[in-house]
Design a protein around this motif. Structure first.
Motif, PDB file in Angstrom:
ATOM      1  N   ARG A  32      42.181  29.254  39.827  1.00 35.58           N
ATOM      2  CA  ARG A  32      42.128  27.871  39.353  1.00 35.58           C
ATOM      3  C   ARG A  32      42.097  27.796  37.830  1.00 35.58           C
ATOM      4  O   ARG A  32      42.542  26.804  37.250  1.00 35.58           O
ATOM      5  N   ALA A  33      41.564  28.842  37.201  1.00 38.32           N
ATOM      6  CA  ALA A  33      41.488  28.850  35.742  1.00 38.32           C
ATOM      7  C   ALA A  33      42.857  29.019  35.094  1.00 38.32           C
ATOM      8  O   ALA A  33      43.001  28.774  33.887  1.00 38.32           O
TER       9      ALA A  33
ATOM     10  N   ALA B 287      34.838  35.921  42.768  1.00 38.42           N
ATOM     11  CA  ALA B 287      35.423  34.942  41.826  1.00 38.42           C
ATOM     12  C   ALA B 287      36.943  34.911  41.842  1.00 38.42           C
ATOM     13  O   ALA B 287      37.560  34.492  40.863  1.00 38.42           O
TER      14      ALA B 287
ATOM     15  N   VAL C 263      33.833  33.160  34.032  1.00 35.91           N
ATOM     16  CA  VAL C 263      34.096  34.400  34.764  1.00 35.91           C
ATOM     17  C   VAL C 263      33.361  35.529  34.048  1.00 35.91           C
ATOM     18  O   VAL C 263      33.702  35.893  32.922  1.00 35.91           O
TER      19      VAL C 263
ATOM     20  N   GLU D   5      25.457  30.069  38.057  1.00 35.80           N
ATOM     21  CA  GLU D   5      25.970  29.369  39.230  1.00 35.80           C
ATOM     22  C   GLU D   5      24.900  28.661  40.054  1.00 35.80           C
ATOM     23  O   GLU D   5      25.202  27.682  40.738  1.00 35.80           O
TER      24      GLU D   5
ATOM     25  N   SER E 155      39.021  32.940  43.666  1.00 33.72           N
ATOM     26  CA  SER E 155      39.517  31.559  43.619  1.00 33.72           C
ATOM     27  C   SER E 155      39.268  30.930  42.257  1.00 33.72           C
ATOM     28  O   SER E 155      40.095  30.165  41.749  1.00 33.72           O
ATOM     29  N   ARG E 156      38.133  31.240  41.648  1.00 37.71           N
ATOM     30  CA  ARG E 156      37.833  30.674  40.328  1.00 37.71           C
ATOM     31  C   ARG E 156      38.855  31.140  39.299  1.00 37.71           C
ATOM     32  O   ARG E 156      39.302  30.355  38.457  1.00 37.71           O
TER      33      ARG E 156
END
Length: 483
Positions: free
Chosen positions: A90-91, A84, A54, A276, A86-87
């Motif tokens: 999930r993290a 970011a 991130v 990415e 959703s990232r």
């Protein structure tokens, strides 16, 4: 990854050092928020990276997120697409313990020592220390649901199952007769809802009711579930869409509203794109082309013809980088060139990555997405040129074009031949070395084309396909100024 635990019964579990002194129904279960808080505190003390991958949020989003997690709060990430969200959600799983025990066969991941489900409690009472257990890795404790208007309470919470009730001999209002939805199955884990505002108000009410009071009505039957779930959300700003909004009672029960954002500077964006984008082996993207690709996203976000409320996703430069590199590879394969270096023409070949990600205002719709995208590339090239190479002396070059000469940049053949062709334009061959910072022929060709594109962006030249010429009359009258 940590070694998988070997304990298979409650007796094995109680023999572990960390469970010394524990007993069934002792009420000492650690909640998910406390687990996250403890692991986050340990990472803060040791200086570990909290959210790998991130980029750009170290001074804005992450400090607010850390505070929310330390305060044991549920939270919502509010921001435009491609930021970011959703990232980050999930993290959160990285802050969970590597494994937790659960009763084997329990649909809701019941704690072997303190089950909340009627089925789990009866299993513990029946088996005692011989209760079979399983271990859940942290990755399986994250459940994500993309909210859509057709999502029902049954999908998220559950529904009465008449067949199950008949088989068990229970009343329909008994929790044992339920077919559990996603939220109960996420018990002792993290449950994420993306695009929260798209849920119908009825489902949103069921969400906050089950979390705050632990009960919900399923088809008129009051059901009580003391779930241990960390609930996290993401959503676009409320004024982005007319499809729905977050109901006030639910919004009031969300501990923190954390705003995400796009990269604040081009270098930050370049770091994200480099991280990415798919890297094609053997293809080089010079720094000035990488900066041009990133600047295109920044220019699009400022363009009045692009819808500001929709935003311009960070996926635009990522996709554009991939297409530009792919076109460079295809060109070298056709021409038999040993090296593949991305050029401005490859950026234009990546137009589908731009047009598909721009939501246009009325003025933009009139011009067309393709025209708007080309104009954004021109502005971006002018901006990068002004930022990096405005001090170059291009007087002789501009004079040559003003005398009526045109130059078509070679797009096929060996880079060596293309570089030699730039000698036709006074000063271009020499200036390409200053921009490229390299003696490599293919890189110098890319630099020469970028130099001409930069002058076109500053309205000192005109462009038609790969042909460069003197500026249009209106640009000449304006003194070559660029806005």
């Amino acid at each position: 990854m940590p070694e998988f635990p070997t304990a298979r019964t409650l007796a094995d579990l109680l023999a572990l050092p960390e469970y010394a002194g524990r007993a069934p129904f002792d009420g000492r279960s650690r909640r998910v928020q406390d687990e996250v808080r403890a692991n986050l505190s340990r990472k803060l003390q040791s200086g570990e990276t909290l959210f790998p991958g991130v980029v750009g949020y170290d001074d804005t989003v992450i400090p607010q997120l850390v505070n929310a997690l330390l305060a044991r709060q549920n939270f919502i990430l509010l921001g435009l697409r491609g930021q970011a969200k959703s990232r980050i959600l999930r993290a959160i799983t990285d802050l969970l313990d590597p494994f937790v025990p659960a009763i084997e066969g329990s649909e809701i991941n019941d704690d072997p020592l303190n089950p909340i489900g009627a089925e789990g409690r009866s299993m513990l009472e029946a088996h005692g220390h011989e209760l079979p257990i399983r271990w859940i890795p942290r990755g399986d404790r994250y459940v994500e649901k993309l909210a859509t208007p057709d999502v029902t309470v049954a999908d998220l919470i559950g529904d009465v199952d008449p067949i199950k009730a008949a088989r068990l001999g229970t009343a329909l209002g008994d929790v044992r007769s339920m077919h559990f939805g996603l939220l109960p199955r996420a018990n002792r884990g993290v449950f994420a809802v993306n695009e929260l505002a798209d849920l119908s108000p009825k489902v949103q009410v069921a969400l906050f009711n089950i979390l705050q009071e632990g009960d919900v009505q399923i088809k008129g039957y009051p059901i009580r579930l003391e779930l241990d779930v960390m609930l996290v959300f993401s959503a676009n700003p409320e004024d982005y869409t007319a499809r729905g909004k977050i109901v006030t009672p639910l919004k009031d029960r969300i501990g923190s509203e954390i705003r995400t954002h796009y990269p604040t500077d081009v270098q930050q964006g370049m770091d994200i794109t480099a991280q990415e984008a798919f890297q094609i082996e053997g293809v080089t993207v010079p720094p000035f082309i990488a900066e041009l690709i990133e600047e295109i996203a920044f220019q699009a976000r400022e363009d009045g013809r692009v819808d500001k409320l929709s935003g311009v996703s960070q996926r635009l430069p990522i996709s554009l980088m991939e297409l530009a590199a792919a076109n460079a590879e295809a060109r070298s394969l056709r021409g038999g060139d040993a090296s593949s270096v991305a050029r401005v023409s490859d950026v234009y070949a990546g137009l589908p990555a731009i047009t598909g990600k721009l939501e246009l205002e009325y003025e933009g719709e009139l011009k067309g997405a393709d025209s708007v995208a080309r104009d954004v590339i021109r502005k971006a090239a002018g901006q990068v040129y002004a930022r990096r190479y405005a001090s170059l002396d291009t007087g002789k070059l501009e004079k040559w074009f003003e005398n009526g000469n045109v130059f078509r940049f070679p797009q096929v053949g060996a880079a060596k031949n293309a570089l030699q062709s730039t000698r036709e334009v006074p000063g271009l061959y020499e200036l390409s070395a200053d921009v490229a910072g390299s003696g490599d022929d293919a890189t110098r060709v890319a630099a020469a084309e970028f130099l001409l594109e930069g002058l076109y962006g500053r309205k000192k030249l005109s462009r038609a396909e790969e042909t460069y010429a003197a500026p249009e009359p209106e640009a000449r009258r304006a003194g070559g100024k660029w806005n």
